[in-house]
Design an enzyme around this catalytic site. Structure first.
Site, PDB file in Angstrom:
ATOM      1  N   TYR A  26      -4.462  -3.222  -1.421  1.00 15.30           N
ATOM      2  CA  TYR A  26      -3.519  -4.474  -1.591  1.00 15.30           C
ATOM      3  C   TYR A  26      -2.398  -4.233  -1.532  1.00 15.30           C
ATOM      4  O   TYR A  26      -1.491  -3.750  -2.299  1.00 15.30           O
ATOM      5  CB  TYR A  26      -3.918  -5.092  -3.079  1.00 15.30           C
ATOM      6  CG  TYR A  26      -3.583  -6.548  -2.786  1.00 15.30           C
ATOM      7  CD1 TYR A  26      -4.338  -7.048  -2.540  1.00 15.30           C
ATOM      8  CD2 TYR A  26      -2.295  -7.122  -3.873  1.00 15.30           C
ATOM      9  CE1 TYR A  26      -4.102  -8.446  -1.782  1.00 15.30           C
ATOM     10  CE2 TYR A  26      -1.875  -8.035  -3.620  1.00 15.30           C
ATOM     11  CZ  TYR A  26      -2.971  -9.506  -2.804  1.00 15.30           C
ATOM     12  OH  TYR A  26      -2.615 -10.601  -2.463  1.00 15.30           O
ATOM     13  N   GLY A  27      -2.172  -3.087  -0.483  1.00 19.66           N
ATOM     14  CA  GLY A  27      -0.704  -2.567  -0.263  1.00 19.66           C
ATOM     15  C   GLY A  27       0.314  -3.593   0.207  1.00 19.66           C
ATOM     16  O   GLY A  27      -0.534  -4.126   0.323  1.00 19.66           O
ATOM     17  N   SER A  52      -5.508   0.395 -11.283  1.00 13.20           N
ATOM     18  CA  SER A  52      -4.785  -0.149 -10.070  1.00 13.20           C
ATOM     19  C   SER A  52      -3.603  -1.500 -10.476  1.00 13.20           C
ATOM     20  O   SER A  52      -3.852  -2.567 -10.620  1.00 13.20           O
ATOM     21  CB  SER A  52      -5.403  -0.686  -8.150  1.00 13.20           C
ATOM     22  OG  SER A  52      -4.487  -1.449  -7.680  1.00 13.20           O
ATOM     23  N   ASP A  84      -4.412   6.205   5.724  1.00 15.00           N
ATOM     24  CA  ASP A  84      -5.364   6.300   6.217  1.00 15.00           C
ATOM     25  C   ASP A  84      -5.496   7.801   5.513  1.00 15.00           C
ATOM     26  O   ASP A  84      -6.858   8.728   6.007  1.00 15.00           O
ATOM     27  CB  ASP A  84      -4.900   7.177   7.993  1.00 15.00           C
ATOM     28  CG  ASP A  84      -4.650   5.562   8.259  1.00 15.00           C
ATOM     29  OD1 ASP A  84      -5.302   4.569   8.435  1.00 15.00           O
ATOM     30  OD2 ASP A  84      -3.166   5.251   8.356  1.00 15.00           O
ATOM     31  N   GLN A  87      -8.270   7.163   3.087  1.00 11.51           N
ATOM     32  CA  GLN A  87      -9.979   6.402   3.373  1.00 11.51           C
ATOM     33  C   GLN A  87     -11.467   7.703   3.629  1.00 11.51           C
ATOM     34  O   GLN A  87     -12.049   7.625   2.830  1.00 11.51           O
ATOM     35  CB  GLN A  87      -9.339   6.259   5.404  1.00 11.51           C
ATOM     36  CG  GLN A  87      -8.706   5.142   4.761  1.00 11.51           C
ATOM     37  CD  GLN A  87      -8.423   3.808   5.531  1.00 11.51           C
ATOM     38  OE1 GLN A  87      -9.124   4.361   6.709  1.00 11.51           O
ATOM     39  NE2 GLN A  87      -7.353   3.721   6.403  1.00 11.51           N
ATOM     40  N   HIS A 109      -6.531   0.639  11.529  1.00 10.07           N
ATOM     41  CA  HIS A 109      -5.665   1.819  12.972  1.00 10.07           C
ATOM     42  C   HIS A 109      -7.186   3.041  12.998  1.00 10.07           C
ATOM     43  O   HIS A 109      -7.950   2.803  11.624  1.00 10.07           O
ATOM     44  CB  HIS A 109      -4.957   2.767  11.775  1.00 10.07           C
ATOM     45  CG  HIS A 109      -4.313   4.167  12.292  1.00 10.07           C
ATOM     46  ND1 HIS A 109      -3.753   3.513  13.946  1.00 10.07           N
ATOM     47  CD2 HIS A 109      -3.881   5.303  12.125  1.00 10.07           C
ATOM     48  CE1 HIS A 109      -3.892   5.033  14.125  1.00 10.07           C
ATOM     49  NE2 HIS A 109      -3.273   6.163  13.074  1.00 10.07           N
ATOM     50  N   GLU A 232      25.368   1.930  14.624  1.00  6.10           N
ATOM     51  CA  GLU A 232      25.607   1.001  15.565  1.00  6.10           C
ATOM     52  C   GLU A 232      23.914   0.852  16.256  1.00  6.10           C
ATOM     53  O   GLU A 232      23.448   0.417  17.248  1.00  6.10           O
ATOM     54  CB  GLU A 232      25.769   1.298  16.437  1.00  6.10           C
ATOM     55  CG  GLU A 232      27.660   1.215  15.976  1.00  6.10           C
ATOM     56  CD  GLU A 232      29.142   1.166  17.151  1.00  6.10           C
ATOM     57  OE1 GLU A 232      28.880   0.924  18.346  1.00  6.10           O
ATOM     58  OE2 GLU A 232      30.205   1.629  16.767  1.00  6.10           O
TER      59      GLU A 232
HETATM   60  P1  NAD Z   1      -0.221   1.185   1.788  1.00 12.74           P
HETATM   61  O1  NAD Z   1       0.096   2.279   1.377  1.00 12.74           O
HETATM   62  O2  NAD Z   1       0.763  -0.269   1.590  1.00 12.74           O
HETATM   63  O3  NAD Z   1      -1.118   0.361   0.954  1.00 12.74           O
HETATM   64  C1  NAD Z   1      -2.056   1.441   0.094  1.00 12.74           C
HETATM   65  C2  NAD Z   1      -2.735   0.557  -0.472  1.00 12.74           C
HETATM   66  O4  NAD Z   1      -4.152   1.393  -1.166  1.00 12.74           O
HETATM   67  C3  NAD Z   1      -2.157   0.212  -2.156  1.00 12.74           C
HETATM   68  O5  NAD Z   1      -2.696  -0.562  -3.026  1.00 12.74           O
HETATM   69  C4  NAD Z   1      -2.734   1.422  -3.359  1.00 12.74           C
HETATM   70  O6  NAD Z   1      -2.645   1.335  -4.230  1.00 12.74           O
HETATM   71  C5  NAD Z   1      -4.286   1.507  -1.947  1.00 12.74           C
HETATM   72  N1  NAD Z   1      -4.730   3.058  -2.839  1.00 12.74           N
HETATM   73  C6  NAD Z   1      -3.878   4.206  -2.717  1.00 12.74           C
HETATM   74  N2  NAD Z   1      -4.703   4.799  -3.106  1.00 12.74           N
HETATM   75  C7  NAD Z   1      -5.466   5.215  -2.734  1.00 12.74           C
HETATM   76  C8  NAD Z   1      -6.862   5.432  -3.662  1.00 12.74           C
HETATM   77  N3  NAD Z   1      -6.812   7.402  -3.452  1.00 12.74           N
HETATM   78  N4  NAD Z   1      -7.462   5.108  -3.404  1.00 12.74           N
HETATM   79  C9  NAD Z   1      -7.916   3.700  -3.518  1.00 12.74           C
HETATM   80  N5  NAD Z   1      -6.473   2.978  -3.444  1.00 12.74           N
HETATM   81  C10 NAD Z   1      -5.856   3.627  -3.096  1.00 12.74           C
HETATM   82  O7  NAD Z   1      -1.328   1.058   3.285  1.00 12.74           O
HETATM   83  P2  NAD Z   1      -1.125   0.084   4.717  1.00 12.74           P
HETATM   84  O8  NAD Z   1       0.175   1.133   4.583  1.00 12.74           O
HETATM   85  O9  NAD Z   1      -1.248  -1.445   4.081  1.00 12.74           O
HETATM   86  O10 NAD Z   1      -1.892   0.824   5.426  1.00 12.74           O
HETATM   87  C11 NAD Z   1      -3.210   0.379   5.660  1.00 12.74           C
HETATM   88  C12 NAD Z   1      -3.746   0.986   6.781  1.00 12.74           C
HETATM   89  O11 NAD Z   1      -3.631  -0.283   8.224  1.00 12.74           O
HETATM   90  C13 NAD Z   1      -3.295   2.366   7.163  1.00 12.74           C
HETATM   91  O12 NAD Z   1      -4.947   1.606   8.065  1.00 12.74           O
HETATM   92  C14 NAD Z   1      -2.934   2.270   8.655  1.00 12.74           C
HETATM   93  O13 NAD Z   1      -2.079   2.822   9.350  1.00 12.74           O
HETATM   94  C15 NAD Z   1      -3.069   0.339   8.761  1.00 12.74           C
HETATM   95  N6  NAD Z   1      -1.487  -0.113   8.985  1.00 12.74           N
HETATM   96  C16 NAD Z   1      -0.180  -0.221   8.530  1.00 12.74           C
HETATM   97  C17 NAD Z   1       0.702  -0.757   8.517  1.00 12.74           C
HETATM   98  C18 NAD Z   1       1.628  -1.072   8.272  1.00 12.74           C
HETATM   99  O14 NAD Z   1       2.904  -1.706   8.434  1.00 12.74           O
HETATM  100  N7  NAD Z   1       1.509  -0.420   7.001  1.00 12.74           N
HETATM  101  C19 NAD Z   1       0.698  -1.461  10.230  1.00 12.74           C
HETATM  102  C20 NAD Z   1      -0.390  -1.877  11.001  1.00 12.74           C
HETATM  103  C21 NAD Z   1      -2.024  -0.487  10.531  1.00 12.74           C
END
Ligand code: NAD
Ligand code: MG
Length: 328
Positions: A26-27, A52, A84, A87, A109, A232
């Site tokens: 839930y990030g 969490s 990532d 994961q 991703h 800029e």
């Molecule tokens: P984030 O870092 O914002 O969120 C991470 C979440 O995972 C949090 O809720 C955290 O508590 C949880 N977490 C962290 N470590 C953990 C663990 N060991 N076990 C269980 N939960 C854990 O991540 P994000 O930026 O939302 O990225 C998630 C996916 O989306 C990735 O694959 C990323 O490449 C992809 N993505 C991100 C964006 C972006 O702009 N942030 C854009 C497109 C795709």
């Protein structure tokens, strides 16, 4: 070869209407995607660790929250939205054994699938729905009645319906209002890594530092240099984002444009273009991925050292002070 792009008219929600969607994490993406899907009428459960800090946030947002294992168990679609680099471990320990035949394993991703850090069983669909923007934008634009474009890719099509399911998922995010571009895990992963290394992050930060150092080494004041080569940049990027390179050039002075057209190619010359080709080769061969994976396994010594060096760069010291006086 131009891309296939899908819009709302191409969607049939029946492919997802009887499915429960488990959002793991839930990030940035987890929160944005879970809320949009839920507001679209989809059945969503959020899977989080027991301790969490996001638990309360997700509950306050009105969502069902469970442990990761239970969400993976309940979900017909499991969308993995944790960082990532964690994961593979979380997938192996908490998700894999809860996948049933015909389930959909979703990503935003392609890294872990493309570089074989996660190897799913052959009885699930494996798809990517990746919004082309951060989660808060995905959420805000959805609430405005619009959508952030997304990429859709199918790695494994067990059900024979994975493209329609993926498209219905993207629809729930609001992405089909803007357009959903069909790609592959390979293309998304390789272009994403190349883009951030050569242009967006690596290319831009080095360009800024090189410009700043060139000016200050010649005796120009660091504050003036900061404004010229860093502050800029936003104005220029905003113009490029809105109106392309040509549109941006219509807004700058003729002097700036003549300097741009005649001098830019000397900065990004043959050597830089060759370096770009090398970076792309390392991405395609998996050399970069191997290096990054072993760096993580070793607790990131190089990463941490390089971070520290740049945090203390003169432009950062000046910038921290100057940003206090800039209204943003
Ligand atoms: P984030 O870092 O914002 O969120 C991470 C979440 O995972 C949090 O809720 C955290 O508590 C949880 N977490 C962290 N470590 C953990 C663990 N060991 N076990 C269980 N939960 C854990 O991540 P994000 O930026 O939302 O990225 C998630 C996916 O989306 C990735 O694959 C990323 O490449 C992809 N993505 C991100 C964006 C972006 O702009 N942030 C854009 C497109 C795709
Ligand atoms: Mg990216």
């Amino acid at each position: 070869m131009s891309a296939t792009i899908y819009y709302s008219d191409d969607v049939d929600e029946k492919y997802i209407s009887d499915k429960k969607i488990a959002i793991i994490g839930y990030g940035s993406q987890g929160r944005g995607q879970a809320q949009n899907l839920s507001d679209s009428g989809y059945d969503v459960v959020v899977g989080l660790r027991k301790d969490s800090s996001s638990r309360e946030v997700a509950k306050e947002d009105g969502l069902e929250v469970t442990e990761i294992e239970e969400a993976a168990d309940k979900g017909d679609i499991v969308q993995i939205l944790i960082p990532d680099n964690v994961q593979p471990e979380v997938y192996e320990s908490k998700i894999e054994s809860h996948l049933d035949p015909g389930d959909g394993l979703f990503f935003s991703h392609g890294f872990n699938i493309h570089y074989n850090q996660i190897v799913p069983p052959d009885f699930v669909d494996v798809a990517m729905v990746a919004p082309k923007g951060p989660g808060n934008l995905v959420r805000r634009v959805y609430k405005q009645g619009e959508g952030v474009p997304a990429l859709l890719a199918i790695y494994q099509d067990y059900s024979g319906e994975s493209k329609d399911i993926g498209l219905a998922y993207a629809h729930g995010l609001g992405a089909t209002r803007a357009g959903v571009i069909l790609t592959t895990f390979k293309e998304e992963t390789e272009t994403d890594l190349f883009g951030e290394q050569a242009v967006l992050c690596g290319g831009v930060t080095e360009l800024i530092k090189a410009g700043f150092e060139t000016l200050t080494e010649e005796g120009y004041r660091p504050e003036i240099a900061y404004f010229e080569v860093l502050n800029e940049l936003k104005l220029i990027v905003d113009l490029i984002y809105e109106e392309g390179l040509t549109g941006m050039r219509k807004s700058i002075s003729d002097t700036a444009e003549y300097g741009d057209l005649t001098r830019g190619k000397r900065v990004i010359g043959k050597e830089s273009r060759e370096a770009m080709k090398e970076l792309l080769k390392e991405v395609k061969s998996g050399e970069f991925a191997r290096e990054w994976i072993s760096e993580n396994k070793a607790n990131r010594p190089k990463f941490t050292r390089l971070q520290e060096i740049d945090e203390n760069h003169k432009i950062e010291q000046v910038g921290r002070k100057l940003r206090e006086m800039i209204t943003r």
